[in-house]
Design a protein around this motif. Structure first.
Motif, PDB file in Angstrom:
ATOM      1  N   MET A 131       0.830  -1.203   0.000  1.00 34.65           N
ATOM      2  CA  MET A 131       0.000   0.000   0.000  1.00 34.65           C
ATOM      3  C   MET A 131       0.862   1.250   0.000  1.00 34.65           C
ATOM      4  N   ASN A 132       0.400   2.295  -0.680  1.00 34.13           N
ATOM      5  CA  ASN A 132       1.131   3.566  -0.751  1.00 34.13           C
ATOM      6  C   ASN A 132       0.368   4.682  -0.050  1.00 34.13           C
ATOM      7  N   GLU A 133       1.068   5.770   0.206  1.00 33.46           N
ATOM      8  CA  GLU A 133       0.516   6.841   1.046  1.00 33.46           C
ATOM      9  C   GLU A 133      -0.728   7.514   0.473  1.00 33.46           C
ATOM     10  N   ASP A 134      -0.931   7.403  -0.821  1.00 37.93           N
ATOM     11  CA  ASP A 134      -2.114   8.050  -1.391  1.00 37.93           C
ATOM     12  C   ASP A 134      -3.286   7.084  -1.503  1.00 37.93           C
ATOM     13  N   GLY A 135      -3.147   5.953  -0.827  1.00 34.17           N
ATOM     14  CA  GLY A 135      -4.239   4.977  -0.901  1.00 34.17           C
ATOM     15  C   GLY A 135      -4.232   4.184  -2.192  1.00 34.17           C
ATOM     16  N   SER A 136      -3.108   4.199  -2.874  1.00 36.60           N
ATOM     17  CA  SER A 136      -2.967   3.333  -4.050  1.00 36.60           C
ATOM     18  C   SER A 136      -2.195   2.081  -3.634  1.00 36.60           C
ATOM     19  N   PHE A 137      -2.195   1.116  -4.541  1.00 40.20           N
ATOM     20  CA  PHE A 137      -1.581  -0.171  -4.214  1.00 40.20           C
ATOM     21  C   PHE A 137      -0.745  -0.653  -5.386  1.00 40.20           C
ATOM     22  N   ASN A 138       0.425  -1.137  -5.082  1.00 41.96           N
ATOM     23  CA  ASN A 138       1.184  -1.849  -6.112  1.00 41.96           C
ATOM     24  C   ASN A 138       0.770  -3.310  -6.050  1.00 41.96           C
ATOM     25  N   LEU A 139       0.358  -3.823  -7.199  1.00 40.76           N
ATOM     26  CA  LEU A 139      -0.044  -5.227  -7.287  1.00 40.76           C
ATOM     27  C   LEU A 139       0.932  -5.940  -8.210  1.00 40.76           C
ATOM     28  N   HIS A 140       1.600  -6.939  -7.677  1.00 39.40           N
ATOM     29  CA  HIS A 140       2.572  -7.679  -8.483  1.00 39.40           C
ATOM     30  C   HIS A 140       2.074  -9.100  -8.678  1.00 39.40           C
ATOM     31  N   VAL A 141       1.914  -9.476  -9.932  1.00 46.90           N
ATOM     32  CA  VAL A 141       1.385 -10.816 -10.215  1.00 46.90           C
ATOM     33  C   VAL A 141       2.298 -11.541 -11.195  1.00 46.90           C
ATOM     34  N   GLY A 142       2.394 -12.836 -10.999  1.00 47.03           N
ATOM     35  CA  GLY A 142       3.132 -13.647 -11.961  1.00 47.03           C
ATOM     36  C   GLY A 142       2.306 -13.876 -13.215  1.00 47.03           C
ATOM     37  N   ALA A 143       1.016 -13.656 -13.121  1.00 48.45           N
ATOM     38  CA  ALA A 143       0.103 -13.895 -14.250  1.00 48.45           C
ATOM     39  C   ALA A 143       0.568 -13.125 -15.479  1.00 48.45           C
ATOM     40  N   THR A 144       0.349 -13.723 -16.624  1.00 46.41           N
ATOM     41  CA  THR A 144       0.975 -13.243 -17.849  1.00 46.41           C
ATOM     42  C   THR A 144      -0.072 -12.701 -18.807  1.00 46.41           C
ATOM     43  N   ASP A 145      -0.138 -11.390 -18.924  1.00 45.01           N
ATOM     44  CA  ASP A 145      -1.095 -10.776 -19.847  1.00 45.01           C
ATOM     45  C   ASP A 145      -0.537 -10.854 -21.269  1.00 45.01           C
ATOM     46  N   LEU A 146      -1.246 -11.576 -22.128  1.00 45.83           N
ATOM     47  CA  LEU A 146      -0.778 -11.768 -23.504  1.00 45.83           C
ATOM     48  C   LEU A 146      -1.471 -10.812 -24.451  1.00 45.83           C
ATOM     49  N   GLY A 147      -2.219  -9.886 -23.878  1.00 46.61           N
ATOM     50  CA  GLY A 147      -3.112  -9.067 -24.685  1.00 46.61           C
ATOM     51  C   GLY A 147      -4.544  -9.403 -24.332  1.00 46.61           C
TER      52      GLY A 147
END
Lengths: 270, 772, 155
Positions: free
Chosen positions: B487-503
């Protein structure tokens, strides 16, 4: 490889005399056949060969006219003309924007959408070697050595075929046609006065079906009865393909000939 | 769940504008400093031994740095199939080999300072081949005298049936009930053989891999892949280098469809880079994608179905033969799926037998391809049920409804047949197939069109046909996905996923799930996917897993973060955790009189006292694989004089659980559908007598462009899968299953001609109509 | 050889080989928004506008470009100030993998410039040289219709 950018026509013949130099119009044909044999290219863009004019009932097309330009202009200058019908379906938009008349005549691929109409229209090709000469496109197509060292500057044809019909036989919209069929007709007093029937894609690249033209002459335009004509149709020779046998193509050709004749004489388009 | 704020909304794809404005980077768009150009020499023979390779002249070409052959590269056996560990595909492939097994197979690789130098050198490599007899026909592949492609050293890392000395790449058999009884009770037996053909994925981006060294000397591989973590694992093993020295980065991908679930370029690229400590660029030409990469496995499938005069099916016997081509990528699992994704659909058949074999031939290599065996199987299945429905005078719609699996029901097949091992028992928790059938039928105007032979002009006849299918959602108890978040100070979130967006839009869908859990707008979720250094593990984008599996991992992860937010808020507000309400962007007491905003929660956690980062990670393994269901309807027109088949209208109605982003879900169905129609009518590999693909360009391998597109309708049927994130199941593959059989059934409806072999080219129609 | 190119309004000199195609020259000089899908003129991923006319940059010899204006998809707009077509493609779900998108948007741009009110058939015809494997084209047609509508309103 060297590039030449002439700005006047007279500069071109001496260049094309040299070994390994070829004219460059849009470049699409050259890129398909490969550049490795060439020593230089003579770019035609500075020669203003892209005019499309009407003069005394004739249409004159400059050799640098692209398919798109021809379609757009002729829809106004020669409505009903076979050329926009054929060329507007050829290849794809970005290619039609680039393929030129001159390049297409020079390369005459077996899938050409241009050559059927040009042959049927009885077009004359203007060639520049040391001097300017004119030859029927049908003659040039059978005597391609004429093109060596020459520049195609344009073509002209007489606006005398108000009835035209075109079919390109493809699998999907953007495809090489397996064959194309051009039919031009003149009707006078309810009878077929004259016709031109040209197939592109046969073993000799093109075949004009004179037999059929003769048989059609004088028939009533109301019921030209293509069924009985088909029995007298000669078998055309197509190159053997993995995707379609010559027999199949003959069968298809007859279907489309019947449809074409029916439609051009006023029947429904299917 | 009508109070959902983010899930169920068709928001823009998170990467849409960067793509639309030309800023998104695909593999070949990453600038590298002086990379070596890599170029392959391909085999001109379908089956040959390399007697000698002379690279000495080629090495003299100015700029050539190295030439790789079987003589100077690792001999480790592996599979190019990017699957979990250990892979269910046989280890029958080396980086280079002294044998070539199809035209296009790899022979040597030139690494040079420029592409021109590489091209020049390629032409100067002298190879002496000892030609071997080739086998192209899968039917004859297992004959005792047939040439053998692989030797004794090839092996299957899992305990599965594999016999390279008989060209047998995989075998699957299952059965239950009493087949003899089932057939003896039958009034009639419908016995037909169906064939499906080769196809190319035709992702617009050709396969590409780049590699360079970072400032610490670690190898960074940027690659167009569906499986970044499998790539890293395979590279470490094949190159015998420490896994910690490798970072695999998946940038934007220009389409994949299964074709990039293959680890083809990466080992060669990484090997050259590692050996020379240079950066490398390896991009295939379109021709190489057609001839050297993967295809849809062709199938021959025999269906023998016993049934009573009233249509009761008494037995179903399926005999499948799958052509693996020269290597066994996905040989077992595509075959398994042709049974496991089809047979449960008619779960009321008591006596069932399935025997499948995958065999090697000297043809291009099969691989994962959207639909993954189900597409091939449903071609026969749906015609078989159309035939039986007609012969027992029933409407196929009623017939399908009577027999298909329903909520609360199961199939023996789920339990018996998994991927390389036993399956997983499961009961269907969501099935909207009846509604799919009804709404699809209405849209196609089934009852106004069926059996009418409507003829707009004398030589053209129209017909309608239907096909139903199911797929799965991830591989149960095998596939794992994970996510991490802070979580970040402005109420945003970094989301890290192994999932692979192919389009496909998974970055967007996963962001929506996280946003929903955390009560924020999706712009507050900053997603990063598929970087083996930065994101946690995920098996990758395959088996219709991402929304269902990775989505659940994201949901779990976000719930953990939400819990931490509540705990922190409780400290700030001095109100017990259980008395707090989690609202949009804020936490409050029950009366909403006291509240704290998310920004304040994060500031408090980071800066006040006993500071900590609000963060979490979570993994998810599914214990079942809930199938999406689909009914697809084609209205077609046959030109009886030319044999051409034109699709007039096509309707797909899908139950994919809750669509997280309906517009993106529709897009998946539409893309798969058009691919399927194009496959049914035109796409094909045309081979010369010696096994060379002759139509290896878009000029000759025809796929649909804009003017070919018929009227298309997509219906998303409401449904709720309790095991999925916010009720979601999968959607991306299933749309390819129906077009070929629906069109075949429609052709029959129009002209009474039954086509047992794809594609439905005009010559086949004309021959059936006795006009050729 | 060397020549001056005008790309998205900027004049810049590039060095290239006499036989290089424009696509390679553009990509070699950082114009990665121009994609290479086939190199044979069939897929349209490399489409650009040359003096406003849609062409496949893989089918054009760079030496022949001389003074003509090149427009790539970056010339239409950027993330902070996108063109209505770029917005419409994003809004309708017309972008999946996006590899065809730059060419597709330029083909749409060339169409709408000539014909602000295209019929469905005219849209299909105008996009006939751009292959998309992801979307089945359905949402792309929708994007062009939406952009046309928005652009008509803005004029």
């Amino acid at each position: 490889m060297d590039w030449y950018f002439p700005t006047e026509l007279k500069e071109v013949p001496p260049l094309l005399k040299k070994e390994g130099l070829a004219p460059h119009g849009g470049g699409t044909g050259l890129l398909r056949t490969g550049l490795s044999r060439l020593k230089g290219l003579v770019d035609l863009s500075g020669l203003h060969l892209d005019a499309i004019e009407e003069n005394n009932g004739s249409i004159i097309l400059g050799s640098s006219s692209t398919y798109s330009m021809i379609c757009r202009t002729l829809m106004q200058k020669d409505p009903g003309s076979i050329l926009p019908k054929a060329l507007s379906m050829s290849a794809s938009t970005p290619l039609r924007n680039r393929i030129t008349l001159g390049g297409s005549i020079a390369s005459f691929p077996i899938w050409s959408d241009l050559m059927g109409p040009l042959i049927a229209l009885g077009s004359q090709v203007n060639l520049l070697k040391e001097t300017e000469t004119k030859h029927p496109v049908e003659y040039i197509s059978g005597n391609r050595e004429l093109l060596k060292g020459s520049l195609i500057t344009g073509i002209e044809y007489k606006k005398e075929w108000p009835l035209s019909w075109y079919h390109r036989h493809t699998r999907v919209a953007f495809d090489y046609p397996l064959f194309t069929l051009t039919i031009l007709l003149k009707i006078e007093a309810g009878r077929i006065a004259d016709s031109r029937i040209v197939v592109i894609g046969t073993r000799n690249r093109f075949t004009r079906i004179y037999e059929l033209e003769t048989l059609l002459a004088g028939r009533s335009a109301d019921s030209p009865d293509p069924v009985d004509l088909m029995e007298k149709m000669p078998e055309l020779e197509f190159p053997e393909r993995k995707t379609a046998s010559s027999g199949q193509l003959n069968c298809l050709l007859k279907v489309w000939l019947r449809r074409g004749i029916r439609e051009i004489t006023g029947g429904e388009r299917t | 769940m009508s109070d959902l704020k983010n899930v169920g909304r068709s928001i823009r794809k998170v990467d849409a504008l960067s793509i639309a404005t030309g800023r998104a980077l695909y593999t070949d768009d990453f600038p590298l400093e002086n990379p070596l150009s890599l170029m392959l020499l391909h085999s001109p023979h379908a089956h040959a031994e390399i007697i000698a390779i002379n690279t000495s002249e080629a090495e003299l070409v100015d700029g050539v740095v190295d030439i790789l052959t079987y003589e100077n590269t690792p001999h480790t056996l592996y599979t190019t199939a990017g699957q979990g560990y250990p892979e269910p595909s046989p280890y029958d492939y080396r980086m280079f080999d002294r044998k070539v097994r199809f035209i296009g197979d790899r022979v040597a690789l030139v690494a040079a300072e420029t592409a021109e130098a590489a091209r020049k050198a390629l032409a100067m490599i002298q190879v002496k081949y000892g030609e071997l007899e080739a086998i192209f026909d899968p039917e004859g592949s297992m004959e005792p005298l047939a040439p053998k492609l692989h030797g004794e050293d090839a092996y299957a890392p899992l305990p599965v049936k594999y016999d390279p000395l008989r060209n047998l790449a995989a075998e699957v058999e299952l059965g239950f009930g009493d087949m003899a009884k089932g057939f003896s009770e039958a009034d009639l037996i419908e016995d037909n053989i169906y064939h499906t053909h080769f196809a190319s994925h035709c992702a617009m981006e050709p396969h590409a891999t780049k590699a360079y060294f970072d400032e610490k000397g670690r190898l960074v591989v940027i690659t167009s892949t569906q499986v970044p973590f499998h790539v890293r694992r395979t590279l470490a093993r094949v190159l015998d280098i420490p896994l910690r020295s490798i970072r695999v980065v998946k940038p934007r991908i220009g389409g994949a469809f299964g074709g990039k679930q293959e680890i083809i370029l990466e080992p060669m690229a990484a090997y050259v880079a590692w050996k020379h400590k240079r950066s490398v660029r390896f991009v295939l030409s379109r021709k190489e994608v057609f001839t050297f990469c993967r295809t849809r496995h062709p199938f021959r499938m025999r269906f023998r179905t016993g049934y009573l005069k009233d249509g009761t099916i008494t037995a179903m016997d399926v005999d499948a033969l799958m052509n693996s081509g020269a290597y066994g990528a996905h040989a077992l699992t595509v075959l398994s799926n042709s049974g496991s994704k089809m047979l449960p659909l008619f779960n009321k058949i008591e006596n069932v037998h399935f025997l499948g074999r995958t065999v090697y031939t000297n043809t291009p290599v099969g691989g994962a391809y959207r639909g993954y065996g189900a597409t091939q199987a449903y071609f026969g299945f749906n015609q078989q049920i159309d035939i039986i429905a007609r012969k027992t005078s029933q409407d196929i719609l009623d017939f399908a409804k009577k027999w298909h699996i329903r909520n609360g029901e199961t199939s023996e097949v789920f339990r018996i047949l998994g991927e390389g091992k036993e399956g997983v028992e499961q009961y269907i928790g969501s099935c909207g197939l009846d509604e799919c059938i009804d709404r699809g039928a209405e849209k196609i105007r089934w009852y106004e069109r069926r059996d009418l032979h409507f003829s707009p002009v004398p030589e053209k006849v129209r017909g309608v046909g239907m096909a139903i299918s199911m797929q799965g959602s991830a591989i149960p108890l095998i596939d794992m996905a994970s996510a991490s978040m802070k979580m970040n100070e402005d109420g945003s979130f970094n989301l890290h996923v192994g999932a692979t967006d192919l389009g496909t839009g998974s970055d967007t869908v996963l962001s929506q799930i996280a946003a929903e859990v955390l009560g924020v707008s999706p712009e507050k979720i900053i997603i990063l996917s598929s970087d083996t250094d930065l994101t946690p593990f995920d098996v990758g984008a395959y088996a219709s897993s991402t929304t269902y599996l990775s989505g659940k991992a994201v949901e779990k992860c976000a719930l953990n973060v939400r819990e931490q937010i509540l705990t922190t808020a409780s400290q700030i507000l001095e109100i017990p955790r259980d008395e707090l309400l989690y609202g949009e962007g804020r936490i409050s007491d029950r009366s909403r009189s006291t509240e704290v905003r998310l920004e304040e929660v994060c500031l408090h956690a980071l800066y006040t006292k006993d500071q900590y980062q609000i963060q979490s990670c979570a993994s998810h393994v599914a214990s079942e694989s809930p199938p999406p269901f689909m009914a697809q309807f084609a209205e077609i027109e046959v030109d009886t004089q030319t044999g051409e088949v034109k699709v007039i209208k096509f309707v797909s109605a899908v139950d994919c659980g809750r669509a997280i982003n309906p517009r993106l879900a529709e897009g998946q169905v539409e893309g798969a559908t058009i691919n399927g129609i194009s496959y049914a009518l035109h796409e094909n590999y045309i081979f010369s007598d010696n096994g060379r693909m002759m139509n290896d360009s878009f000029w000759d391998y025809k796929i649909f462009t804009a003017p070919d597109i018929p009227e298309i309708h997509t219906i998303i049927v409401d449904s709720e899968e309790k095991t999925g994130p916010y009720g979601a199941k999968s959607v991306s593959e299933i749309g390819l299953n129906g077009p070929a059989p629906a069109i075949a059934n429609a052709i029959y409806d129009a002209i009474g001609v039954r086509l047992f072999e794809t594609p439905f080219t005009p010559d086949k129609i004309l021959r059936e109509l006795k006009k050729l | 050889m060397k020549d001056i190119f005008t790309i998205n309004g900027q004049r810049i000199e590039y060095e290239f080989d006499e036989t290089d195609v424009l696509l390679d020259v553009l990509r070699n000089n950082g114009h990665y928004e121009v994609k290479k899908g086939c190199g044979e003129g069939e897929c349209g991923a490399c489409a650009i506008l040359l003096d406003g006319i849609l062409v496949n940059s893989c089918q054009i010899l760079a030496a022949s470009v001389r003074g003509k204006e090149i427009t790539t998809v970056r010339g239409l707009g950027n993330v902070h100030d996108p063109h209505p077509l770029q917005e419409a493609f994003a809004d309708t779900g017309a972008i999946q993998c996006g590899f065809c998108t730059p060419g597709m948007i330029l083909a749409s741009y060339a169409l709408l410039k000539e014909n602000p009110h295209p019929s469905d058939d005219e849209i299909k015809q105008a996009l006939d040289g751009n292959i998309c494997r992801c979307t089945g084209y359905v949402k792309i047609f929708e994007a062009v219709r939406l952009a046309a509508e928005r652009m008509r309103k803005n004029v």
